[in-house]
Design a protein around this motif. Structure first.
Motif, mmCIF file in Angstrom:
data_model
loop_
_atom_site.group_PDB
_atom_site.id
_atom_site.type_symbol
_atom_site.label_atom_id
_atom_site.label_comp_id
_atom_site.label_asym_id
_atom_site.label_seq_id
_atom_site.Cartn_x
_atom_site.Cartn_y
_atom_site.Cartn_z
ATOM 1 N N ARG A 75 -96.589 24.712 -4.113
ATOM 2 C CA ARG A 75 -96.755 26.143 -3.859
ATOM 3 C C ARG A 75 -98.169 26.586 -4.257
ATOM 4 O O ARG A 75 -98.838 27.300 -3.507
ATOM 5 C CB ARG A 75 -95.720 26.949 -4.640
ATOM 6 N N THR A 95 -95.131 18.760 4.889
ATOM 7 C CA THR A 95 -93.757 18.759 4.380
ATOM 8 C C THR A 95 -93.162 17.400 4.723
ATOM 9 O O THR A 95 -93.701 16.671 5.562
ATOM 10 C CB THR A 95 -92.911 19.909 4.960
ATOM 11 N N LEU A 103 -87.110 21.041 4.103
ATOM 12 C CA LEU A 103 -86.875 22.484 4.244
ATOM 13 C C LEU A 103 -87.205 23.244 2.965
ATOM 14 O O LEU A 103 -87.652 24.394 3.031
ATOM 15 C CB LEU A 103 -85.428 22.745 4.656
ATOM 16 N N ARG A 104 -87.010 22.637 1.807
ATOM 17 C CA ARG A 104 -87.404 23.296 0.566
ATOM 18 C C ARG A 104 -88.910 23.534 0.545
ATOM 19 O O ARG A 104 -89.391 24.619 0.205
ATOM 20 C CB ARG A 104 -86.973 22.457 -0.638
ATOM 21 N N ALA A 106 -90.812 23.584 3.229
ATOM 22 C CA ALA A 106 -91.123 24.490 4.334
ATOM 23 C C ALA A 106 -90.978 25.949 3.911
ATOM 24 O O ALA A 106 -91.818 26.803 4.252
ATOM 25 C CB ALA A 106 -90.212 24.197 5.525
ATOM 26 N N ARG A 107 -89.924 26.248 3.178
ATOM 27 C CA ARG A 107 -89.714 27.639 2.749
ATOM 28 C C ARG A 107 -90.776 28.074 1.748
ATOM 29 O O ARG A 107 -91.218 29.225 1.765
ATOM 30 C CB ARG A 107 -88.306 27.775 2.182
ATOM 31 N N GLU A 110 -93.838 28.828 3.837
ATOM 32 C CA GLU A 110 -93.689 30.148 4.464
ATOM 33 C C GLU A 110 -94.083 31.252 3.491
ATOM 34 O O GLU A 110 -94.879 32.144 3.813
ATOM 35 C CB GLU A 110 -92.241 30.379 4.896
ATOM 36 N N GLU A 111 -93.500 31.202 2.294
ATOM 37 C CA GLU A 111 -93.759 32.233 1.290
ATOM 38 C C GLU A 111 -95.222 32.234 0.862
ATOM 39 O O GLU A 111 -95.780 33.286 0.515
ATOM 40 C CB GLU A 111 -92.857 32.009 0.073
ATOM 41 N N GLY A 142 -84.494 25.585 10.317
ATOM 42 C CA GLY A 142 -84.506 26.216 9.005
ATOM 43 C C GLY A 142 -85.803 26.881 8.614
ATOM 44 O O GLY A 142 -85.941 27.333 7.476
ATOM 45 N N THR A 143 -86.776 26.932 9.521
ATOM 46 C CA THR A 143 -88.049 27.564 9.195
ATOM 47 C C THR A 143 -88.574 28.328 10.403
ATOM 48 O O THR A 143 -88.314 27.947 11.551
ATOM 49 C CB THR A 143 -89.094 26.521 8.748
ATOM 50 N N ARG A 144 -89.312 29.378 10.136
ATOM 51 C CA ARG A 144 -89.950 30.120 11.229
ATOM 52 C C ARG A 144 -91.314 29.542 11.574
ATOM 53 O O ARG A 144 -91.926 29.922 12.577
ATOM 54 C CB ARG A 144 -90.121 31.591 10.844
#
Length: 319
Positions: A75, A95, A103-104, A106-107, A110-111, A142-144
């Motif tokens: 992050r 990722t 997906l963890r 990926a999120r 995103e943030e 699971g991700t945009r």
């Protein structure tokens, strides 16, 4: 290619423009001597890379030692990259692992404000084509963020699987690390219009001319991580058709670098980091399981690097 959102469409266009105008930058991740993440050093280092106008930046990928970052470090690296890039060029974060762990990350990306994701090869096991497609579909669902698949190691798409992943909403391209030009040509011919491809070989410049012949002129550059002068000079010569200078750089710099890289497993990253340290860049050591080069290899690396810089300097120097 499957219909994508307006936001994803803008990312695709920015990537396409960037890929046409410069190399793709895969920055190193800065660590302290005790192995801790050094964010201040990373920001300083990254600012220097972005000042040389790459086409896009890919933090926390293979060169950035994604495999050794925990989620908090990941992050921090992606957030710092977004901050330093400041909207000037696309930020594509790495990722990977299995789809659930991917997906963890990926999120988190995103943030943190990333524009897209590079999906690194999954962990350990081989898989059939149906499984490779299902892996990407799980992540895309699971991700945009738009996804670029990376085929290397145990991941290799056939033409039918390529058609299928190109129809997954959000999957926008493919990075190739296999250098199998027969297979790659079949993939480019199977792909829908607008699908992105780029050369992701370990030292992509070695095969850049060959990739271009099958319609894949864009490439990532590990050399940009430590010597953007050389990487950009090669890119300019390649784009302008200066075959003599391209050949000279290949013969006198890139081939010796690859021969040195091939001495020890993991040198595709640790040698790049060592070259950055030789230039006084604040990147620190590699993390295990990689190891930093020994004295003899460092001495040889310094000779190769100095000669490459001298070649570029001679071209720049007025007659």
């Amino acid at each position: 290619m499957a219909e994508i959102s307006a936001e994803a469409g803008r990312v695709v266009q920015r990537l396409r423009d960037g890929m046409a105008g410069g190399v793709l930058s895969f920055p190193l991740t800065s660590f302290r001597e005790d192995g801790r993440l050094d964010l201040d050093a990373y920001r300083e280092y990254l600012a220097g890379r972005l000042a040389t106008a790459p086409g896009a930046v890919f933090p926390a990928c293979g060169t950035g030692e994604f495999f050794s970052l925990d989620e908090d470090e990941y992050r921090a690296v992606v957030e710092a990259t977004v901050e330093v890039a400041d909207g000037r060029l696309p930020v594509v974060a790495g990722t990977g692992y299995g789809w659930a762990q991917a997906l963890r990350f990926a999120r988190i990306a995103e943030e943190a404000g990333a524009d897209a994701l590079l999906v690194l090869p999954h962990y350990l096991v081989g898989a059939p084509q149906d499984g490779l497609v299902a892996q990407l579909r799980r992540i895309a669902d699971g991700t945009r963020l738009p996804l670029i698949a990376y085929q290397r190691g145990q991941v290799a798409f056939g033409a039918d699987a390529l058609r299928r992943i190109a129809q997954i909403p959000g999957v926008i391209g493919l990075k190739d690390g296999h250098s199998d030009l027969d297979r790659l040509q079949r993939l480019t011919l199977a792909a829908p219009e607008g699908f992105l491809f780029f050369n992701g070989a370990a030292t992509a410049e070695i095969q850049a001319r060959a990739y271009a012949t099958v319609g894949v002129p864009a490439y990532s550059s590990a050399v940009h991580a430590f010597a953007p002068e050389i990487a950009n000079a090669f890119f300019t010569a390649l784009q302008s058709g200066d075959d003599a200078f391209v050949t000279r750089l290949l013969r006198e710099f890139y081939v010796p670098l690859v021969e040195l890289r091939d001495r020890v497993p993991g040198y595709a990253v640790s040698l790049v980091k060592a070259a950055a340290r030789l230039r006084g860049l604040p990147v620190g050591p590699v993390r295990a399981p990689l190891t930093d080069p020994g004295a003899d290899d460092l001495a040889d690396l310094e000779k190769v690097l100095d000669h490459g810089l001298s070649l570029v300097d001679a071209v720049r120097r007025p007659a």
